[in-house]
Design a protein around this motif. Structure first.
Motif, short mmCIF file in Angstrom:
data_model
loop_
_atom_site.label_atom_id
_atom_site.label_comp_id
_atom_site.label_asym_id
_atom_site.label_seq_id
_atom_site.Cartn_x
_atom_site.Cartn_y
_atom_site.Cartn_z
N GLY A 137 -24.47 -129.04 -23.49
CA GLY A 137 -25.28 -128.00 -24.14
C GLY A 137 -24.45 -126.75 -24.47
N GLY A 138 -23.64 -126.32 -23.52
CA GLY A 138 -22.83 -125.12 -23.72
C GLY A 138 -21.77 -125.33 -24.79
N GLU A 139 -21.20 -126.54 -24.80
CA GLU A 139 -20.20 -126.84 -25.83
C GLU A 139 -20.83 -126.86 -27.22
N ARG A 140 -22.04 -127.40 -27.30
CA ARG A 140 -22.75 -127.42 -28.60
C ARG A 140 -22.99 -125.99 -29.09
N GLN A 141 -23.43 -125.14 -28.16
CA GLN A 141 -23.71 -123.76 -28.56
C GLN A 141 -22.45 -123.06 -29.03
N ARG A 142 -21.34 -123.33 -28.35
CA ARG A 142 -20.08 -122.68 -28.75
C ARG A 142 -19.61 -123.21 -30.10
N ALA A 143 -19.84 -124.51 -30.33
CA ALA A 143 -19.50 -125.08 -31.65
C ALA A 143 -20.36 -124.42 -32.72
N ALA A 144 -21.63 -124.18 -32.39
CA ALA A 144 -22.54 -123.55 -33.37
C ALA A 144 -22.10 -122.12 -33.67
N VAL A 145 -21.60 -121.41 -32.65
CA VAL A 145 -21.10 -120.05 -32.89
C VAL A 145 -19.87 -120.11 -33.80
N ALA A 146 -18.97 -121.04 -33.51
CA ALA A 146 -17.76 -121.17 -34.34
C ALA A 146 -18.14 -121.47 -35.79
N ARG A 147 -19.10 -122.38 -35.97
CA ARG A 147 -19.53 -122.73 -37.33
C ARG A 147 -20.16 -121.52 -38.04
N ALA A 148 -20.88 -120.70 -37.24
CA ALA A 148 -21.54 -119.53 -37.84
C ALA A 148 -20.54 -118.46 -38.28
N VAL A 149 -19.35 -118.43 -37.65
CA VAL A 149 -18.41 -117.35 -37.99
C VAL A 149 -17.28 -117.81 -38.91
N ILE A 150 -17.25 -119.09 -39.24
CA ILE A 150 -16.08 -119.58 -39.99
C ILE A 150 -15.95 -118.95 -41.38
N MET A 151 -17.05 -118.52 -41.95
CA MET A 151 -16.99 -117.89 -43.28
C MET A 151 -16.75 -116.38 -43.18
#
Ligand SMILES: Nc1ncnc2c1ncn2[C@@H]1O[C@H](COP(=O)(O)OP(=O)(O)OP(=O)(O)O)[C@@H](O)[C@H]1O
Ligand SMILES: [Mg+2]
Length: 223
Positions: A137-151
């Motif tokens: 769960g925590g890894e998914r959330q961190r991946a989602a944060v990374a995806r949100a900031v990539i742009m």
């Protein structure tokens, strides 16, 4: 930057949110609280132009939300990164490709070094080639944060990003948002977790927006 002026929103029945007047200033850090069903996700959707106000004026960057062209809406979306309440990934693509997806769908080639730096920052570098279903769960959330900031958005909206995480992982995730805020990003985080808000307030000048009786208002310093 994002400015509400007597904004109301209704899904069709009565008004869910009424008479909201507030501004999310550049570089600010806000938590958004309120009971389940109060309208936190709805408020965030208004902030990124997914929903349009049913009354009042909402300004997203330079434009009034209801008069934005499709092109303007696309521009707004590029300037706002969103971590959704139920973060979804393309399960057949590795974590790295999922994080880079906003870039690739907009026709850009991700810079390999930048992508590696980003994955190191969220602590997912060793999992770059893993598939999303194998993440915690925590890894998914961190991946989602990374995806949100990539742009490189100016604003980051996160909807219950720590919902299913233990305390230590919640704090670790919050530190990412604090770092983003120190880099100048505007942050809004919807959460039920008052302990998390209290802890974060020691690290950053965060303010609390509370949804109560259909209004979204700044809470006092009594948290
Ligand atoms: N598409 C929709 N159509 C009609 N009603 C909706 C829609 N989406 C949400 N609602 C209703 O609006 C209300 C607010 O929903 P919202 O998801 O914004 O609440 P929330 O504060 O995010 O709740 P939670 O803490 O459970 O995530 C709820 O009563 C919900 O059922
Ligand atoms: Mg919600």
């Amino acid at each position: 930057m994002i400015s509400f002026d007597k904004v109301g929103y209704s899904y069709g029945g009565g008004e869910l949110l009424s008479d909201i007047s507030l501004t999310l200033a550049p570089g600010s850090f806000h938590f958004l609280t309120g009971p389940s069903g109060a309208g936190k996700t709805t408020f965030l959707k208004l902030c990124y132009g997914e929903l349009l106000p049913t009354s009042g004026r909402l300004t997203l960057f330079e434009g009034e939300a209801r008069s934005l062209s499709r092109n303007d809406v696309a521009m707004v979306r590029r300037r706002i990164g969103v971590v959704h309440q139920d973060c979804q990934f393309l399960d057949h693509l590795p974590v790295a490709a999922n994080i880079a997806l906003p870039l690739t769908v907009s026709g850009k080639e991700p810079d390999v070094a930048d992508l590696e730096d980003l994955m190191t920052w969220v602590g997912l570098r060793p999992l770059a080639d893993a598939l999303p279903p194998s993440l915690s769960g925590g890894e998914r959330q961190r991946a989602a944060v990374a995806r949100a900031v990539i742009m490189s958005p100016e604003v980051i909206l996160a909807d219950e990003p720590t919902g299913n995480l233990d305390w230590e992982m919640s704090q670790r995730l919050l530190r990412l948002f604090v770092e983003l805020n120190r880099m100048g990003k505007t942050i809004v985080i919807a959460t039920h977790d008052m302990n998390l808000i209290r802890t974060t307030k020691g690290q950053v000048a965060a303010r609390v927006l509370r949804i109560q009786n259909r209004r979204v208002q700044l809470a006092g310093a009594d948290l």
